[in-house]
Design an enzyme around this catalytic site. Sequence first.
Site, PDB file in Angstrom:
ATOM      1  CG  LEU A 166      -2.136   0.953   1.085  1.00  0.00           C
ATOM      2  CD1 LEU A 166      -3.134   0.481   0.026  1.00  0.00           C
ATOM      3  CD2 LEU A 166      -2.849   1.103   2.441  1.00  0.00           C
ATOM      4  CG  HIS A 184       7.016  -4.123 -17.650  1.00  0.00           C
ATOM      5  ND1 HIS A 184       8.071  -4.684 -16.966  1.00  0.00           N
ATOM      6  CD2 HIS A 184       6.712  -2.978 -16.984  1.00  0.00           C
ATOM      7  CE1 HIS A 184       8.397  -3.903 -15.947  1.00  0.00           C
ATOM      8  NE2 HIS A 184       7.578  -2.857 -15.937  1.00  0.00           N
ATOM      9  CG  ASP A 226       2.000  -4.581 -17.095  1.00  0.00           C
ATOM     10  OD1 ASP A 226       1.818  -4.641 -18.336  1.00  0.00           O
ATOM     11  OD2 ASP A 226       2.674  -3.685 -16.555  1.00  0.00           O
ATOM     12  NE  ARG A 256       8.988  -2.362   3.363  1.00  0.00           N
ATOM     13  CZ  ARG A 256       9.888  -1.684   2.695  1.00  0.00           C
ATOM     14  NH1 ARG A 256      11.062  -2.222   2.463  1.00  0.00           N
ATOM     15  NH2 ARG A 256       9.638  -0.466   2.240  1.00  0.00           N
ATOM     16  CB  THR A 257       4.920  -0.328   8.314  1.00  0.00           C
ATOM     17  OG1 THR A 257       4.828   0.416   7.086  1.00  0.00           O
ATOM     18  CG2 THR A 257       6.386  -0.544   8.652  1.00  0.00           C
ATOM     19  NE  ARG A 296       6.073   6.408  -4.926  1.00  0.00           N
ATOM     20  CZ  ARG A 296       7.303   6.331  -4.409  1.00  0.00           C
ATOM     21  NH1 ARG A 296       7.777   7.301  -3.681  1.00  0.00           N
ATOM     22  NH2 ARG A 296       8.070   5.288  -4.642  1.00  0.00           N
ATOM     23  CB  ILE A 297       1.300   2.307  -7.488  1.00  0.00           C
ATOM     24  CG1 ILE A 297       2.373   3.178  -8.162  1.00  0.00           C
ATOM     25  CG2 ILE A 297       0.369   1.699  -8.535  1.00  0.00           C
ATOM     26  CD1 ILE A 297       3.375   2.400  -9.022  1.00  0.00           C
ATOM     27  NE  ARG A 349      10.661  -4.001 -11.598  1.00  0.00           N
ATOM     28  CZ  ARG A 349      10.015  -2.911 -12.034  1.00  0.00           C
ATOM     29  NH1 ARG A 349       8.759  -3.014 -12.441  1.00  0.00           N
ATOM     30  NH2 ARG A 349      10.626  -1.753 -12.092  1.00  0.00           N
ATOM     31  CD  GLU A 407       8.802  -7.960 -17.553  1.00  0.00           C
ATOM     32  OE1 GLU A 407       9.385  -6.915 -17.876  1.00  0.00           O
ATOM     33  OE2 GLU A 407       7.938  -7.994 -16.677  1.00  0.00           O
TER      34      GLU A 407
HETATM   35  P1  NAP Z   1       6.198   2.618  -2.963  1.00  0.00           P
HETATM   36  O1  NAP Z   1       5.415   3.875  -2.758  1.00  0.00           O
HETATM   37  O2  NAP Z   1       7.577   2.537  -2.425  1.00  0.00           O
HETATM   38  O3  NAP Z   1       5.322   1.417  -2.368  1.00  0.00           O
HETATM   39  C1  NAP Z   1       5.807   0.127  -2.197  1.00  0.00           C
HETATM   40  C2  NAP Z   1       4.907  -0.624  -1.227  1.00  0.00           C
HETATM   41  O4  NAP Z   1       5.350  -1.982  -1.186  1.00  0.00           O
HETATM   42  C3  NAP Z   1       4.976  -0.089   0.209  1.00  0.00           C
HETATM   43  O5  NAP Z   1       3.690  -0.040   0.763  1.00  0.00           O
HETATM   44  C4  NAP Z   1       5.820  -1.124   0.925  1.00  0.00           C
HETATM   45  O6  NAP Z   1       5.505  -1.308   2.290  1.00  0.00           O
HETATM   46  C5  NAP Z   1       5.422  -2.388   0.185  1.00  0.00           C
HETATM   47  N1  NAP Z   1       6.401  -3.454   0.380  1.00  0.00           N
HETATM   48  C6  NAP Z   1       7.739  -3.409   0.217  1.00  0.00           C
HETATM   49  N2  NAP Z   1       8.290  -4.588   0.538  1.00  0.00           N
HETATM   50  C7  NAP Z   1       7.265  -5.387   0.932  1.00  0.00           C
HETATM   51  C8  NAP Z   1       7.192  -6.713   1.422  1.00  0.00           C
HETATM   52  N3  NAP Z   1       8.288  -7.486   1.557  1.00  0.00           N
HETATM   53  N4  NAP Z   1       5.962  -7.209   1.755  1.00  0.00           N
HETATM   54  C9  NAP Z   1       4.855  -6.449   1.620  1.00  0.00           C
HETATM   55  N5  NAP Z   1       4.860  -5.179   1.162  1.00  0.00           N
HETATM   56  C10 NAP Z   1       6.065  -4.659   0.836  1.00  0.00           C
HETATM   57  O7  NAP Z   1       6.331   2.289  -4.506  1.00  0.00           O
HETATM   58  P2  NAP Z   1       5.303   2.609  -5.687  1.00  0.00           P
HETATM   59  O8  NAP Z   1       5.611   3.908  -6.300  1.00  0.00           O
HETATM   60  O9  NAP Z   1       3.921   2.340  -5.209  1.00  0.00           O
HETATM   61  O10 NAP Z   1       5.777   1.462  -6.746  1.00  0.00           O
HETATM   62  C11 NAP Z   1       5.708   0.113  -6.382  1.00  0.00           C
HETATM   63  C12 NAP Z   1       6.327  -0.783  -7.413  1.00  0.00           C
HETATM   64  O11 NAP Z   1       5.478  -0.911  -8.533  1.00  0.00           O
HETATM   65  C13 NAP Z   1       7.656  -0.364  -8.031  1.00  0.00           C
HETATM   66  O12 NAP Z   1       8.755  -0.566  -7.174  1.00  0.00           O
HETATM   67  C14 NAP Z   1       7.713  -1.231  -9.275  1.00  0.00           C
HETATM   68  O13 NAP Z   1       8.295  -2.485  -8.962  1.00  0.00           O
HETATM   69  C15 NAP Z   1       6.232  -1.442  -9.620  1.00  0.00           C
HETATM   70  N6  NAP Z   1       5.874  -0.725 -10.858  1.00  0.00           N
HETATM   71  C16 NAP Z   1       5.524  -1.437 -11.952  1.00  0.00           C
HETATM   72  C17 NAP Z   1       5.171  -0.769 -13.117  1.00  0.00           C
HETATM   73  C18 NAP Z   1       4.755  -1.511 -14.363  1.00  0.00           C
HETATM   74  O14 NAP Z   1       4.976  -1.004 -15.454  1.00  0.00           O
HETATM   75  N7  NAP Z   1       4.118  -2.671 -14.246  1.00  0.00           N
HETATM   76  C19 NAP Z   1       5.204   0.616 -13.175  1.00  0.00           C
HETATM   77  C20 NAP Z   1       5.566   1.312 -12.034  1.00  0.00           C
HETATM   78  C21 NAP Z   1       5.889   0.627 -10.866  1.00  0.00           C
HETATM   79  P3  NAP Z   1       5.760  -0.161   3.408  1.00  0.00           P
HETATM   80  O15 NAP Z   1       4.811   0.939   3.029  1.00  0.00           O
HETATM   81  O16 NAP Z   1       5.389  -0.800   4.686  1.00  0.00           O
HETATM   82  O17 NAP Z   1       7.195   0.224   3.270  1.00  0.00           O
HETATM   83  C1  8YV Z   2       8.512   1.090 -16.897  1.00  0.00           C
HETATM   84  C2  8YV Z   2       8.390   0.318 -14.405  1.00  0.00           C
HETATM   85  O1  8YV Z   2       7.870   0.221 -17.796  1.00  0.00           O
HETATM   86  O2  8YV Z   2       8.447   2.351 -13.232  1.00  0.00           O
HETATM   87  C3  8YV Z   2       8.705   1.155 -13.221  1.00  0.00           C
HETATM   88  O3  8YV Z   2       9.217   0.595 -12.237  1.00  0.00           O
HETATM   89  O4  8YV Z   2       8.536  -0.858 -14.379  1.00  0.00           O
HETATM   90  C4  8YV Z   2       7.784   0.955 -15.612  1.00  0.00           C
HETATM   91  O5  8YV Z   2       7.273   2.213 -15.371  1.00  0.00           O
HETATM   92  C5  8YV Z   2       9.958   0.940 -17.019  1.00  0.00           C
HETATM   93  O6  8YV Z   2      10.742   1.505 -16.048  1.00  0.00           O
HETATM   94  C6  8YV Z   2      10.424   1.448 -18.395  1.00  0.00           C
HETATM   95  O7  8YV Z   2      11.176   0.499 -18.951  1.00  0.00           O
END
Ligand code: NAP
Ligand code: 8YV
Length: 321
Positions: free
Chosen positions: A152, A279, A256, A175-176, A154-155, A232, A261
């Site tokens: 929980l 992705h 996704d 985690r928290t 940003r996203i 991921r 990949e």
């Molecule tokens: P963020 O704000 O740092 O949020 C990450 C969340 O994951 C936090 O709530 C964190 O917990 C939780 N977390 C971390 N380790 C964990 C664990 N072991 N067990 C349970 N929860 C855990 O990051 P965000 O901006 O939301 O982005 C999250 C992720 O989305 C990115 O790191 C990336 O891998 C993925 N993403 C994918 C795409 C795509 O194209 N598919 C695009 C953008 C991002 P706490 O709050 O307790 O620290």
């Molecule tokens: C992108 C992502 O597809 O922000 C991330 O963590 O996985 C995606 O937004 C990627 O970084 C661009 O290759």
Amino acid sequence: MTSKPDVLAVAKLHPFYLQSLQNLYTVHDRTHTEDPAAFKALAPRIVGVAGTGEASVPRSLLSQLPNAKVVSVFGVGYDGVDVAAAIEHGIPVTHTPDVLTDDVADLAMGLVLSVGRTIPLADRFVRSGQWPNGPMKLARKVSGARMGIVGLGRIGKAIARRASGFGMTIAYTARTEKTDSGFDFYSTAAQLAANVDFLVVITPGGAGTKHLINAKVLKALGPRGFLINVARGSVVDEQALIEALQNDTIAGAGLDVFANEPHVPEALWTLSNVVLTPHMASATTETRQAMADLAFANMQAGISGQPLRTPVPECMAMTKR
Ligand code: NAP
Ligand code: 8YV
């Protein structure tokens, strides 16, 4: 004529990011893997490293870059970067948080609706001329269903806001505990899975979350439960997921991201209860431009010794090299 400073691209860069870099720098496209001999001579001149969320920046590379001032990742996830090694070498790492949050949350909801309401399957049903032969199998109601969010942040919070608009009840694990969220917290993914209809995974990748979603979690999700992964590929045990889908241990999945990949296991292609996207959660023109602008601003700031726009949390306290 003075030559432009040298930057190493460690992955195929999006044209928006590449073009802005090329205006100021000489960009060496994956020379470290494409031409290691040439890279030996080039490495001491590299002042910046440009990557993507999926890119690998290992210790062995960082140790060859005595003059690098920044690693600028085009993406919020940076699990491929050895951040501890970067800090040891005095090279701060930056990423692109927030600017992609809406798009990723939108796609997560798109996958929830796609698998729950079988939209891609329905599209194939019409296109293949099956409609006159009878109705489709009934789908799963999304409005009012229970969503569990793994991560929980940003996203995750943006997904919760959207799901609330569909009248879904939200629970989560992280985690928290976030007591101000108003949502039910479960300390493990398995406990969360046992209490929801749609389990949406949106944590970072890397060692801390590897196979967080395993056979036990999928069994807890159960035969009426759907898994959505926009985090991921490494966060889900892909083999366990394939078996759970083949054996109807879970109802379906929207994916996704994948373990290897751009290669997706053929076993997933053939399953009708799965929706697959390449992705692409942040892949809109608007968001990719915003990501490119931010990644470029971080690169420029790092190289010119200005304050970084968005360093990763571990590098917030780092002083300039
Ligand atoms: P963020 O704000 O740092 O949020 C990450 C969340 O994951 C936090 O709530 C964190 O917990 C939780 N977390 C971390 N380790 C964990 C664990 N072991 N067990 C349970 N929860 C855990 O990051 P965000 O901006 O939301 O982005 C999250 C992720 O989305 C990115 O790191 C990336 O891998 C993925 N993403 C994918 C795409 C795509 O194209 N598919 C695009 C953008 C991002 P706490 O709050 O307790 O620290
Ligand atoms: C992108 C992502 O597809 O922000 C991330 O963590 O996985 C995606 O937004 C990627 O970084 C661009 O290759």
